[in-house]
Write an enzyme that holds these catalytic residues in place. Structure first.
Site, PDB file in Angstrom:
ATOM      1  N   HIS A 188      39.188  41.278  50.748  1.00  0.00           N
ATOM      2  CA  HIS A 188      38.761  40.404  49.658  1.00  0.00           C
ATOM      3  C   HIS A 188      38.541  38.985  50.147  1.00  0.00           C
ATOM      4  O   HIS A 188      37.547  38.333  49.824  1.00  0.00           O
ATOM      5  CB  HIS A 188      39.798  40.424  48.524  1.00  0.00           C
ATOM      6  CG  HIS A 188      39.239  39.914  47.244  1.00  0.00           C
ATOM      7  ND1 HIS A 188      39.528  38.673  46.754  1.00  0.00           N
ATOM      8  CD2 HIS A 188      38.368  40.467  46.375  1.00  0.00           C
ATOM      9  CE1 HIS A 188      38.863  38.502  45.610  1.00  0.00           C
ATOM     10  NE2 HIS A 188      38.152  39.582  45.370  1.00  0.00           N
ATOM     11  N   HIS A 211      31.192  37.301  44.382  1.00  0.00           N
ATOM     12  CA  HIS A 211      31.513  36.892  43.007  1.00  0.00           C
ATOM     13  C   HIS A 211      30.354  36.082  42.427  1.00  0.00           C
ATOM     14  O   HIS A 211      29.458  35.673  43.148  1.00  0.00           O
ATOM     15  CB  HIS A 211      32.797  36.059  42.979  1.00  0.00           C
ATOM     16  CG  HIS A 211      33.969  36.835  43.453  1.00  0.00           C
ATOM     17  ND1 HIS A 211      34.530  36.656  44.686  1.00  0.00           N
ATOM     18  CD2 HIS A 211      34.660  37.844  42.865  1.00  0.00           C
ATOM     19  CE1 HIS A 211      35.531  37.496  44.842  1.00  0.00           C
ATOM     20  NE2 HIS A 211      35.626  38.247  43.753  1.00  0.00           N
ATOM     21  N   HIS A 220      33.255  45.538  43.923  1.00  0.00           N
ATOM     22  CA  HIS A 220      34.645  45.878  43.649  1.00  0.00           C
ATOM     23  C   HIS A 220      34.814  47.372  43.378  1.00  0.00           C
ATOM     24  O   HIS A 220      35.857  47.932  43.664  1.00  0.00           O
ATOM     25  CB  HIS A 220      35.187  45.026  42.498  1.00  0.00           C
ATOM     26  CG  HIS A 220      35.350  43.578  42.866  1.00  0.00           C
ATOM     27  ND1 HIS A 220      34.306  42.681  42.778  1.00  0.00           N
ATOM     28  CD2 HIS A 220      36.406  42.885  43.361  1.00  0.00           C
ATOM     29  CE1 HIS A 220      34.732  41.486  43.209  1.00  0.00           C
ATOM     30  NE2 HIS A 220      35.993  41.579  43.564  1.00  0.00           N
ATOM     31  N   HIS A 348      38.458  38.874  33.360  1.00  0.00           N
ATOM     32  CA  HIS A 348      38.770  39.097  34.774  1.00  0.00           C
ATOM     33  C   HIS A 348      39.465  37.891  35.401  1.00  0.00           C
ATOM     34  O   HIS A 348      40.527  37.999  36.020  1.00  0.00           O
ATOM     35  CB  HIS A 348      37.484  39.443  35.540  1.00  0.00           C
ATOM     36  CG  HIS A 348      37.578  39.205  37.003  1.00  0.00           C
ATOM     37  ND1 HIS A 348      36.989  38.124  37.626  1.00  0.00           N
ATOM     38  CD2 HIS A 348      38.249  39.873  37.972  1.00  0.00           C
ATOM     39  CE1 HIS A 348      37.273  38.159  38.913  1.00  0.00           C
ATOM     40  NE2 HIS A 348      38.039  39.210  39.157  1.00  0.00           N
ATOM     41  N   HIS A 352      43.635  37.220  36.564  1.00  0.00           N
ATOM     42  CA  HIS A 352      44.005  36.735  37.904  1.00  0.00           C
ATOM     43  C   HIS A 352      44.976  35.559  37.778  1.00  0.00           C
ATOM     44  O   HIS A 352      46.017  35.514  38.423  1.00  0.00           O
ATOM     45  CB  HIS A 352      42.758  36.253  38.652  1.00  0.00           C
ATOM     46  CG  HIS A 352      42.110  37.314  39.477  1.00  0.00           C
ATOM     47  ND1 HIS A 352      42.595  37.689  40.702  1.00  0.00           N
ATOM     48  CD2 HIS A 352      41.015  38.074  39.263  1.00  0.00           C
ATOM     49  CE1 HIS A 352      41.819  38.634  41.216  1.00  0.00           C
ATOM     50  NE2 HIS A 352      40.847  38.895  40.354  1.00  0.00           N
ATOM     51  N   PHE A 369      41.286  33.662  45.052  1.00  0.00           N
ATOM     52  CA  PHE A 369      40.555  34.784  45.645  1.00  0.00           C
ATOM     53  C   PHE A 369      41.016  35.115  47.065  1.00  0.00           C
ATOM     54  O   PHE A 369      41.029  36.260  47.470  1.00  0.00           O
ATOM     55  CB  PHE A 369      39.057  34.504  45.639  1.00  0.00           C
ATOM     56  CG  PHE A 369      38.408  34.777  44.310  1.00  0.00           C
ATOM     57  CD1 PHE A 369      38.761  35.903  43.564  1.00  0.00           C
ATOM     58  CD2 PHE A 369      37.439  33.939  43.799  1.00  0.00           C
ATOM     59  CE1 PHE A 369      38.172  36.170  42.340  1.00  0.00           C
ATOM     60  CE2 PHE A 369      36.835  34.200  42.569  1.00  0.00           C
ATOM     61  CZ  PHE A 369      37.204  35.319  41.842  1.00  0.00           C
ATOM     62  N   HIS A 382      41.536  45.511  38.738  1.00  0.00           N
ATOM     63  CA  HIS A 382      40.115  45.768  38.947  1.00  0.00           C
ATOM     64  C   HIS A 382      39.683  47.158  38.515  1.00  0.00           C
ATOM     65  O   HIS A 382      38.508  47.393  38.213  1.00  0.00           O
ATOM     66  CB  HIS A 382      39.698  45.462  40.387  1.00  0.00           C
ATOM     67  CG  HIS A 382      39.196  44.056  40.507  1.00  0.00           C
ATOM     68  ND1 HIS A 382      37.904  43.700  40.211  1.00  0.00           N
ATOM     69  CD2 HIS A 382      39.847  42.904  40.788  1.00  0.00           C
ATOM     70  CE1 HIS A 382      37.761  42.388  40.325  1.00  0.00           C
ATOM     71  NE2 HIS A 382      38.932  41.885  40.678  1.00  0.00           N
TER      72      HIS A 382
HETATM   73 CU1  C2O Z   1      36.937  39.781  43.850  1.00  0.00          CU
HETATM   74 CU2  C2O Z   1      39.045  39.847  40.789  1.00  0.00          CU
HETATM   75  O1  C2O Z   1      38.006  39.436  42.325  1.00  0.00           O
END
Ligand code: C2O
Length: 617
Positions: A188, A211, A220, A348, A352, A369, A382
């Site tokens: 990632h 992203h 993802h 999303h 995080h 990230f 995810h």
């Molecule tokens: Cu690549 Cu939730 O991020």
């Protein structure tokens, strides 16, 4: 465990096309379901009786389509996957992003993270070199029994034990092994924090970024695909499937219990999480860095309405849902118009940040990230994001379509598969999860009946603001977002008929948003929310959506070391919103932007409302 009975889920009485669009969300509040607001761990099926929907009339394209096999549909369209001739279809406007050469052209992400000294997970994210062979195109195995991804809150003890065993095995591998916990987390960081360039597509001077664009969902999906197969291989179980964090359902809105510190060295536990958000805390889909103190019931109601906004109202067309087109030579982090999709910038990002430890300099692990991949919960979060893609397509198969441009279909990435082979995968091969060999265990999607309710209804709200609120044409842009701003924005058409709406949807655009990519930021967008004395939430129709960004650490002009602001656009489908607040006949509306966190230096370059075509077949 105490259970509360709530009735925030109204029942629809009639349905029209799209099936929920005309359902007044306040029609009937009598149907009840129960949810535990303080259960620490065993939220299982018994605590949520939300499948009792006797009065709910849904067309066939709805809930029961969650696991529908789309193979036939796609074959009917000429067969998307495996259609190698797609590579020869001329591109509409560019070149697809090609998989990076992850072996010989990977840079440490450090040059792009300004906070390097505090990045406790390290920023050397390049994968190990096992051989110098070029990656092979990956072929999806045929005829496999689908792996069934369970909702985390309903997973059985046996399943949890198996999952823990697999993660433990991953943690036990040496860091240099491509399947190790460390290497999986580094994927990632490398794909997001400047490890790779677009060299393979002819732009060595541009970074690769997965992203803030239409690469978000497919990248993802593939990432989880191999991660899941690696875990299965580690425990010798080819049917192993990842769980999904069912945050869109009240029974799953707490951090899943299996991830907690159980005093027994739980491999799913990550100490770098926000301790305040362990159960019984309820996840806040609109999280902006601070807890609101709202009651559990209110929070659940806001969450469901917010999910409705993001999945339905705002995601009215392909681009709104997937995010802007990213082709070779572009940079989705410095493009004024390229907006992230609604789910990406919404729930999303919120999850995080809600999970990451706010006391850490960079919000590790989930809150940044570069470090997110080190928390096992990342993949489970995810999985639900991925499930949203599936649901979005299934709830309105007529209008909700995947991108069909060859630039999207042929974009590719490289991973180590479960056999340690370096493989190249394409977006076109990940459009059908059943064909990929997995499905999601069904879980009710109560947000579909949670269309927000107007706080104040009535025409001419904007007209009354004339003279008080500046017209957009008189505003000097860029507009600073260090405080709440309001502008009067003209609409392209009034009193649009149902037929007009079938063809075109009304979209509010914020272009040229400039921001410091090192900060977590969020601002909210409202339409005709003129009464500043009352707090409007996502449960109110006036709430159009939000814009949130996790720190990316992509702040240096490549090679120059100079600080550079990031740029983005953001867009919100508002057709339904205007119906709800009865503003369809109004020539202008008041657009209000409210900074929530990290917006001190944010500016917006343009605000406008436009009609956007939607697919008609
Ligand atoms: Cu690549 Cu939730 O991020």
């Amino acid at each position: 465990m105490a259970s509360l009975s709530i009735s925030t889920l109204p029942t629809s009485t009639t349905t029209k096309k799209p099936f929920f669009s005309k359902t007044p969300s306040h029609v009937n509040k009598s149907r009840r379901f129960t949810v535990s607001c303080n259960a620490a761990s065993d939220n299982n099926d018994k605590t949520v009786k939300n499948s009792d929907t006797p009065n709910l009339i849904l067309p066939k394209t709805s809930l029961e389509m969650q696991n529908v096999d789309r193979r036939n549909l796609l074959l009917g369209l000429g067969g998307l996957y495996g259609a190698t001739n797609l590579t020869t279809i001329p591109s509409a406007f560019g070149m697809p992003i090609a998989a990076p050469d992850i072996i010989s052209h990977c840079a440490s992400a450090s040059s792009n993270l300004a906070n390097t000294k505090d990045t406790i997970r390290g920023v050397a994210c390049c994968p190990p070199v096992l051989s110098t062979d070029k990656p092979k195109d990956y072929v999806l195995p045929w005829n496999v029994k689908p792996r069934v991804r369970p909702a985390a809150q309903r997973a059985s003890a046996d399943y949890i034990e198996k999952y823990q065993k697999a993660i433990q095995a991953m943690r036990d591998l040496p860091d240099s092994h491509p399947h190790s916990w460390k290497q999986q987390g580094m994927i990632h960081c490398a794909y997001c924090n400047g490890g790779y360039t677009q060299e393979q597509s002819g732009h060595p001077d541009k970074q690769l970024q997965i992203h803030n664009s239409w690469l978000f969902f497919p990248f993802h999906r593939w990432y989880l695909y191999f991660y899941e197969r690696i875990l299965g291989k580690l425990i010798n179980d080819p049917t192993f499937a990842l769980p999904y964090w069912n945050w869109d359902n009240p029974s799953g809105m707490q951090l899943p219990a299996m991830f907690e510190d159980n005093g027994k060295k739980n491999p799913l536990f990550d100490p770098l999480r926000d301790a305040i958000h362990l159960p019984p805390a309820i996840f806040n889909v609109e999280y902006a860095g601070a807890d609101t103190g709202d009651s559990c019931i209110k929070q659940i109601g806001i969450n469901l309405s917010s999910m409705y906004r993001q999945m339905i109202t705002n995601s009215c067309d392909t681009k709104r849902f997937f995010g802007g087109e990213f082709v070779a030579g572009n940079d989705p982090l410095t493009s004024e118009f390229n907006a992230p999709g609604t789910i990406e910038k919404g729930v999303h990002t919120a999850a995080h940040r809600w999970v990451g430890n706010r006391r850490m300099a960079n919000g590790e692990d989930m809150g940044n990230f570069y470090s997110a991949g080190y928390d096992p919960l990342f993949y489970v979060h995810h999985a639900n994001v991925d499930r949203m893609w599936k649901i979005w397509r299934d709830v309105d198969m007529k209008r909700h379509k995947d991108p069909d441009s060859s630039d999207w279909l042929n974009a590719s990435y490289v991973f180590y598969d479960e056999n340690e082979n370096l493989v190249r995968v394409y977006n076109r091969d990940c459009v059908d999860i059943r064909r990929m060999g997995y499905v999601y265990e069904r879980s009710e999607i109560p947000w579909i009946r949670s269309r927000p309710i107007a706080r104040v209804k009535g025409a001419n709200v904007a007209a009354k603001s004339l003279g008080v609120v500046q017209k957009v044409e008189d505003v000097v842009f860029p507009l600073k977002l260090n405080k709440t701003v309001k502008v009067l924005v003209k609409r392209p058409a009034i009193n649009r008929t149902e037929e007009d709406k079938e063809k075109e949807t009304e979209v509010l655009f914020l272009n040229g948003i400039n921001f410091d990519g090192e900060k977590f930021l969020k601002f909210d967008v409202f339409v005709n929310d003129v009464d500043d004395g009352v707090q409007t939430t996502a449960a109110d129709s006036e709430f159009a959506g939000s814009f949130a960004q996790l720190p990316h650490g992509h702040n240096m002009e490549m090679g120059t070391g100079e600080k550079m602001l990031m740029k983005s656009g953001s867009a919100y489908g508002i057709t339904e919103l205007l119906e709800d607040i009865e503003a369809e006949g109004d020539e202008s509306v008041v657009v209000k932007l409210v900074p929530r966190i990290g917006c001190e230096e944010v500016t917006v370059g343009e605000i406008k409302i436009k009609l956007v075509p939607v697919p008609t077949v």
